[in-house]
Design a protein around this motif. Structure first.
Motif, PDB file in Angstrom:
ATOM      1  N   ASP A 164      -5.286   2.082  19.534  1.00  0.00           N
ATOM      2  CA  ASP A 164      -6.439   2.612  20.281  1.00  0.00           C
ATOM      3  C   ASP A 164      -7.598   1.617  20.255  1.00  0.00           C
ATOM      4  N   GLN A 165      -7.778   0.961  19.123  1.00  0.00           N
ATOM      5  CA  GLN A 165      -8.859  -0.027  19.013  1.00  0.00           C
ATOM      6  C   GLN A 165      -8.605  -1.219  19.941  1.00  0.00           C
ATOM      7  N   GLN A 166      -7.353  -1.670  19.998  1.00  0.00           N
ATOM      8  CA  GLN A 166      -7.027  -2.787  20.891  1.00  0.00           C
ATOM      9  C   GLN A 166      -7.255  -2.404  22.358  1.00  0.00           C
ATOM     10  N   ILE A 167      -6.843  -1.203  22.706  1.00  0.00           N
ATOM     11  CA  ILE A 167      -7.015  -0.761  24.103  1.00  0.00           C
ATOM     12  C   ILE A 167      -8.495  -0.688  24.454  1.00  0.00           C
ATOM     13  N   PRO A 209       0.841  -1.218   0.000  1.00  0.00           N
ATOM     14  CA  PRO A 209       0.000   0.000   0.000  1.00  0.00           C
ATOM     15  C   PRO A 209       0.866   1.255   0.000  1.00  0.00           C
ATOM     16  N   PRO A 210       0.347   2.392  -0.439  1.00  0.00           N
ATOM     17  CA  PRO A 210       1.138   3.627  -0.451  1.00  0.00           C
ATOM     18  C   PRO A 210       1.646   3.945   0.946  1.00  0.00           C
ATOM     19  N   TYR A 211       2.859   4.491   1.040  1.00  0.00           N
ATOM     20  CA  TYR A 211       3.488   4.711   2.340  1.00  0.00           C
ATOM     21  C   TYR A 211       3.797   6.184   2.546  1.00  0.00           C
ATOM     22  N   ASN A 212       3.506   6.627   3.724  1.00  0.00           N
ATOM     23  CA  ASN A 212       3.926   7.936   4.206  1.00  0.00           C
ATOM     24  C   ASN A 212       4.052   7.800   5.708  1.00  0.00           C
ATOM     25  N   ALA A 213       5.090   8.386   6.271  1.00  0.00           N
ATOM     26  CA  ALA A 213       5.352   8.194   7.700  1.00  0.00           C
ATOM     27  C   ALA A 213       4.189   8.707   8.547  1.00  0.00           C
ATOM     28  N   ASN A 214       3.645   9.845   8.189  1.00  0.00           N
ATOM     29  CA  ASN A 214       2.509  10.376   8.949  1.00  0.00           C
ATOM     30  C   ASN A 214       1.296   9.467   8.844  1.00  0.00           C
ATOM     31  N   VAL A 215       1.018   9.007   7.617  1.00  0.00           N
ATOM     32  CA  VAL A 215      -0.133   8.133   7.408  1.00  0.00           C
ATOM     33  C   VAL A 215       0.045   6.824   8.170  1.00  0.00           C
ATOM     34  N   ALA A 216       1.264   6.260   8.097  1.00  0.00           N
ATOM     35  CA  ALA A 216       1.517   4.994   8.786  1.00  0.00           C
ATOM     36  C   ALA A 216       1.395   5.161  10.306  1.00  0.00           C
ATOM     37  N   ALA A 217       1.935   6.259  10.845  1.00  0.00           N
ATOM     38  CA  ALA A 217       1.835   6.487  12.282  1.00  0.00           C
ATOM     39  C   ALA A 217       0.386   6.658  12.719  1.00  0.00           C
ATOM     40  N   THR A 218      -0.399   7.356  11.912  1.00  0.00           N
ATOM     41  CA  THR A 218      -1.815   7.542  12.242  1.00  0.00           C
ATOM     42  C   THR A 218      -2.562   6.211  12.240  1.00  0.00           C
ATOM     43  N   ALA A 219      -2.261   5.372  11.227  1.00  0.00           N
ATOM     44  CA  ALA A 219      -2.919   4.063  11.149  1.00  0.00           C
ATOM     45  C   ALA A 219      -2.544   3.176  12.335  1.00  0.00           C
ATOM     46  N   ALA A 220      -1.250   3.192  12.716  1.00  0.00           N
ATOM     47  CA  ALA A 220      -0.806   2.383  13.853  1.00  0.00           C
ATOM     48  C   ALA A 220      -1.473   2.848  15.147  1.00  0.00           C
TER      49      ALA A 220
END
Length: 292
Positions: free
Chosen positions: A220-223, A204-215
């Motif tokens: 947050d969902q797991q918590i 998938p397309p990569y960008n550090a900001n996008v990847a950090a937001t997704a992570a």
């Protein structure tokens, strides 16, 4: 402060003032140039060799008759001279392009003019253009001379439109200079991978900001899921305690010795028998007598 500092500060103030004055003069010139060009486009300029030619013949001022008998000393034969009027402006400016209405009694009455002097020019004398030697004045633009790319309403208020264009010219230059300066600053400063655009070349397309937001969203969902499970377990635990407290009111074998929350050990593990029965048997057993 030393004398050298005073001299340098004075020079700095004077240089700043000169630079400010030069900048003001530059943008003022840009404003006037754009304003005048726009006004010339929205109006018509007419020139004549003399000022009275701009006015209808019957409304032109006449020279003043002056009787001077002091020169000849003869009151019976005074000298009459003419002096020009204080102003050469007449009472009625010339009008051009008559507009005729529908026919009435076999004639088409004139209902207006296509071209009249501008209201702002009506009280001002025509100005001499030294390049042409003519006195020029501003008149309305004829509708047949309107440009297709200019809104027709602009020709009705040329002074307002020309002023707006004049103001917009230096503002546009300031905006362009600001944009260029910001671009040079932004593209010359150190840049991290977080400022890079999304890379469409990989999937998938990569960008550090996008990847950090997704992570972060995934964490947050797991918590939130863990919080939900903990809340469910706590409710079950409280329910078990309530049931066990209720059973403790009745004598007999109770089942609250089981593991909390129903989590039993594996069947392979040795299981404890009836705890209540074991204790009862121990307490009711006879005490042996060893002859003591």
């Amino acid at each position: 402060m030393s004398v050298q500092d005073q001299i340098l500060n004075t020079a700095l103030r004077e240089g700043t003032k000169m630079a400010g004055d030069a900048l003001v003069n530059y943008f003022t010139g840009q404003y006037r140039t754009a304003r005048d060009l726009a006004y010339d486009e929205l109006t018509s300029k007419k020139g004549y060799k003399t000022i009275p030619q701009h006015f209808k013949a019957g409304s032109r001022v006449q020279p003043r008759q002056v009787v001077d008998d002091r020169i000849t000393g003869n009151v019976e034969n005074p000298r009459v001279t003419e002096e020009p009027a204080a102003t050469q402006m007449g009472n009625h400016w010339k009008e051009y392009g008559p507009i005729y209405g529908p026919e009435v009694n076999g004639k088409n009455p004139r209902i207006g003019w296509e071209q009249q002097v501008r209201p702002t020019q009506a009280e001002q004398e025509p100005i001499l253009n030294r390049a042409t030697g003519e006195y020029e004045a501003y008149y309305d633009k004829k509708p047949s001379e309107y440009a297709d790319w200019i809104p027709r309403g602009a020709y009705q208020s040329p002074e307002t439109v020309a002023t707006a264009v004049g103001i917009a010219s230096p503002l546009a230059q300031l905006g362009a200079a600001t944009a260029i300066g910001a671009g040079i600053y932004n593209y010359s400063r150190p840049r991290s991978e977080y400022s890079a655009p999304v890379d469409e070349g990989q999937f998938p397309p990569y960008n550090a900001n996008v990847a950090a937001t997704a992570a972060r969203a995934a964490f947050d969902q797991q918590i939130e899921y863990q919080k939900h499970q903990n809340a469910v377990d706590l409710l079950n635990h409280k329910e078990k305690i309530r049931l066990n407290q209720q059973q403790s009111l009745t004598p007999g074998v109770q089942d609250y010795g089981q593991a909390v929350l129903g989590r039993q050990a594996s069947p392979a593990m040795p299981q404890m028998g009836d705890a209540y029965g074991m204790v009862n048997n121990i307490m009711s057993a006879r005490i042996p007598n060893y002859g003591v």
